[in-house]
Scaffold this active site. Structure first.
Site, PDB file in Angstrom:
ATOM      1  N   ARG A  84       5.826 -13.355   9.518  1.00  0.00           N
ATOM      2  CA  ARG A  84       6.486 -12.099   9.183  1.00  0.00           C
ATOM      3  C   ARG A  84       7.852 -12.032   9.853  1.00  0.00           C
ATOM      4  O   ARG A  84       8.148 -12.767  10.808  1.00  0.00           O
ATOM      5  CB  ARG A  84       5.636 -10.912   9.620  1.00  0.00           C
ATOM      6  CG  ARG A  84       5.443 -10.814  11.125  1.00  0.00           C
ATOM      7  CD  ARG A  84       4.575  -9.635  11.499  1.00  0.00           C
ATOM      8  NE  ARG A  84       5.206  -8.392  11.114  1.00  0.00           N
ATOM      9  CZ  ARG A  84       4.596  -7.205  11.177  1.00  0.00           C
ATOM     10  NH1 ARG A  84       3.338  -7.126  11.566  1.00  0.00           N
ATOM     11  NH2 ARG A  84       5.227  -6.107  10.850  1.00  0.00           N
ATOM     12  N   GLU A 116       0.868  -1.174   0.000  1.00  0.00           N
ATOM     13  CA  GLU A 116       0.000   0.000   0.000  1.00  0.00           C
ATOM     14  C   GLU A 116       0.906   1.225   0.000  1.00  0.00           C
ATOM     15  O   GLU A 116       1.811   1.328   0.837  1.00  0.00           O
ATOM     16  CB  GLU A 116      -0.891   0.001   1.243  1.00  0.00           C
ATOM     17  CG  GLU A 116      -1.929   1.109   1.247  1.00  0.00           C
ATOM     18  CD  GLU A 116      -2.837   1.061   2.466  1.00  0.00           C
ATOM     19  OE1 GLU A 116      -3.643   1.990   2.624  1.00  0.00           O
ATOM     20  OE2 GLU A 116      -2.723   0.096   3.255  1.00  0.00           O
ATOM     21  N   LYS A 169       4.533   1.368  11.097  1.00  0.00           N
ATOM     22  CA  LYS A 169       4.535   2.621  10.336  1.00  0.00           C
ATOM     23  C   LYS A 169       4.283   3.812  11.245  1.00  0.00           C
ATOM     24  O   LYS A 169       4.875   4.879  11.066  1.00  0.00           O
ATOM     25  CB  LYS A 169       3.485   2.558   9.227  1.00  0.00           C
ATOM     26  CG  LYS A 169       3.863   1.680   8.060  1.00  0.00           C
ATOM     27  CD  LYS A 169       2.788   1.684   6.989  1.00  0.00           C
ATOM     28  CE  LYS A 169       3.165   0.754   5.840  1.00  0.00           C
ATOM     29  NZ  LYS A 169       2.113   0.682   4.800  1.00  0.00           N
TER      30      LYS A 169
END
Length: 592
Positions: A297, A62, A307
């Site tokens: 992950r 994204e 983020k």
């Protein structure tokens, strides 16, 4: 590195994802697929040639931030699989949220993927896509789902939706609007599309099962109203698809065979499959459909990858920007001096697993050392200079010395630098009163000046504050390295140096880990309390003269000190600025 089918590659370590791909190829699961050369529904591909790609994967970021080391593992995995199996990997921007996405992030992602050594474009295909390119098709499919009775417009408030959703132990309750007729739902959906309703008044939901033990199947939202301008489509749309709706459809439109994502999406897979099965029934896609596969992950110690927290580090001025060499962002790692090969090596070594675990930062640093050891030219840098005067060496006498560019790569040749009366040595290499086991320079002791002569310390000078300002020594003339008889001198100290008259005065930034705790935000702790106060130290160093013209991003091993890189932003030929990439040895092994 292109992911073209004929790219040669040594066998990669096996893992459970490769086992799935191997089995799919063995049974010919996707052998009948066709590809029209561009994404689209079944009608577009029906009469096309067979898909030239054995598999298709995708990396779908994204564009709302800078990529970090965790993304790098996904990039290496997806592009690496396509490369190794004769497939294609698509770069797709999942730009379905207009309020957070910017072209700046698109450009940085494109640059980062290419810097890592991967490509989505070759002679046959250009597989760069945007979710926003599919908005028309996504909407058409939403209308079909409504007409088929698989979706409805819910007019509850957001709070009411939360209240009726239920919990992990309690089933949800049907919305009072769940049984609206397809005709009414279609009318409301079109009014939403046409901007006739305010944000929050309606949402399009899938009609699945409000009593499902999987909360993601309790009539998830498919479209919401947002009066926001999109960075690519402008103001054309005022309704935008939810990620869980858009993502599987994008995969199917692009003929993706293996949709690889991290474990937090494992509970979303039933929705992924439910949606594609319904749309396949409607004729939009042909089977076999894409399959979602989850892996653990990357969790790396001594850093944060949220983020929000990375944004705070930048906004609060705790770092010098997104490309600060202490940041885990790919632009930061690149500026620090990491190589694409080191990051790929790290990704390969850490492997692919279904179990979450922590990887020590030392593993990433060691991959970098292993990569740079064979490729980084050697050089001498004195980071804390102290003047050494050779009192029996004439001031006008300049003598050349030389050393290998790389000790294991003679084909790179040798580098040359002058030896003179006044030199710079490291301040830590002199002691007025040496501690036990100190073999470097002190009054009366002999040491070898690396690649030069053996010298004997005869004295020193101090300033008014008692700080050593100059060391004096005498040269033993018959001791020059590489000359007959020089090995007759047995000394334990071997110091590096640069000639004062020829040294390059340069800024050197000594970077270290940004945090001094392995898990900076563990237990809800404020991660800022774990910031390492010694993560950046700037010094004026004296470098050997060959480094004066160093171009940006050139990497060296500064002998004794570690690996360094000419800063890609601030360093200029004639005025170099160097960053420490990593020390020669791990100094964090047991923590600090």
């Amino acid at each position: 590195m292109s992911s073209a089918p004929d790219s040669p590659r040594a066998a990669a370590p096996s893992n459970f994802i490769r086992a799935i791909v191997d089995e799919d190829l063995r049974v010919g699961k996707y052998a009948e697929r066709r590809w029209a050369g561009e994404p689209g529904p079944a009608d577009l591909h029906r009469d096309a040639l067979p898909d030239p790609a054995a598999i298709r994967t995708r990396f779908p970021p994204e564009p709302n931030g800078y990529l970090h080391i965790g993304h790098a593992k996904s990039i290496c995995l997806n592009f690496g699989l396509a490369r190794d199996y004769g497939g294609r990997c698509h770069l797709r921007f999942d730009d379905t949220n207009p309020e957070k996405e910017e072209q700046e992030y698109v450009d940085s992602i494109v640059d980062a993927v290419r810097w890592l050594g991967f490509e989505w474009r070759d002679e046959q295909e250009d597989n760069l896509y945007y979710a926003s390119d599919y908005f028309d098709g996504l909407y058409r499919m939403a209308e079909w789902l409504v007409e088929a009775g698989h979706a409805y417009v819910d007019s509850q408030t957001a709070e009411q939706v939360r209240e009726t959703r239920g919990t992990l132990t309690e089933p949800g309750r049907d919305s009072p609007y769940r049984n609206r007729s397809p005709q009414e739902n279609l009318r409301l959906l079109r009014e939403m599309r046409d901007g006739r309703h305010a944000e929050g008044t309606h949402v399009l939901r899938a009609k699945i099962d409000m009593r499902s033990p999987n909360l993601n199947l309790r009539d998830p939202a498919l479209y919401r109203i947002r009066f926001a301008s999109h960075h690519r489509t402008g103001d054309k749309w005022c309704i935008y698809p939810m990620y869980d709706y858009a993502h599987p459809i994008e995969d199917a439109l692009e003929n993706i065979t293996h949709s690889i994502c991290t474990l937090e999406f494992e509970d979303h897979r039933p929705l992924y499959d439910w949606l594609l099965e319904r749309l396949a029934d409607g004729g939009f896609f042909t089977r076999p459909l894409p399959q979602q596969i989850e892996f653990a992950r990357l969790n790396l110690t001594y850093t944060v990858t949220s983020k929000r927290k990375l944004q705070q580090l930048v906004e609060f001025g705790l770092v010098d920007g997104w490309d600060d060499p202490r940041m885990p962002t790919l632009v930061g790692l690149r500026r620090r001096g990491y190589t694409p090969e080191a990051i790929q090596l790290f990704a390969e070594r850490t492997g692919v697993s279904k179990a979450n675990s922590w990887i020590d930062m030392g593993a990433l640093e060691q991959a970098l050392r292993d990569d740079l050891e064979g490729k980084a030219s050697r050089a001498i840098a004195v980071l804390d200079p102290l003047k050494l005067v050779l009192t029996n060496w004439p001031a006008e006498r300049i003598e050349p010395c030389e050393a290998p560019v790389h000790p294991q790569r003679p084909e790179l040749g040798r580098r040359r630098f002058p030896f003179a009366r006044e030199l710079w040595i490291e301040r830590e290499d002199f002691a007025e009163q040496p501690p036990k086991g100190f073999f470097r320079m002190f009054p009366g002791n002999r040491v070898r000046l690396r690649y030069g002569y053996v010298v004997e310390c005869t004295g020193f000078e101090k300033d008014a504050d008692g700080r050593i300002t100059e060391v004096r020594a005498e040269v033993l003339e018959d001791s020059k390295s590489g000359t007959p008889g020089s090995d007759a001198y047995k000394v334990k100290g071997n110091l590096h140096w640069v000639a004062a008259h020829a040294a390059v005065d340069a800024e050197v930034r000594l970077y270290d880990r940004l945090f001094d705790q392995p898990h900076p935000d563990a237990g809800g702790r404020d991660y800022r309390e774990a910031l390492n106060g010694d993560s950046k130290r700037v010094v004026r160093a004296m470098l050997e003269p060959s480094l004066a013209g160093t171009p940006p991003e050139a990497r060296y091993q500064f002998e004794r000190h570690g690996y360094f890189v000419a800063d890609r932003v601030d360093s200029k030929p004639g005025s170099p600025v160097f960053n420490r990439v990593v020390t020669l040895k791990d100094s964090w092994g047991g923590g600090r």
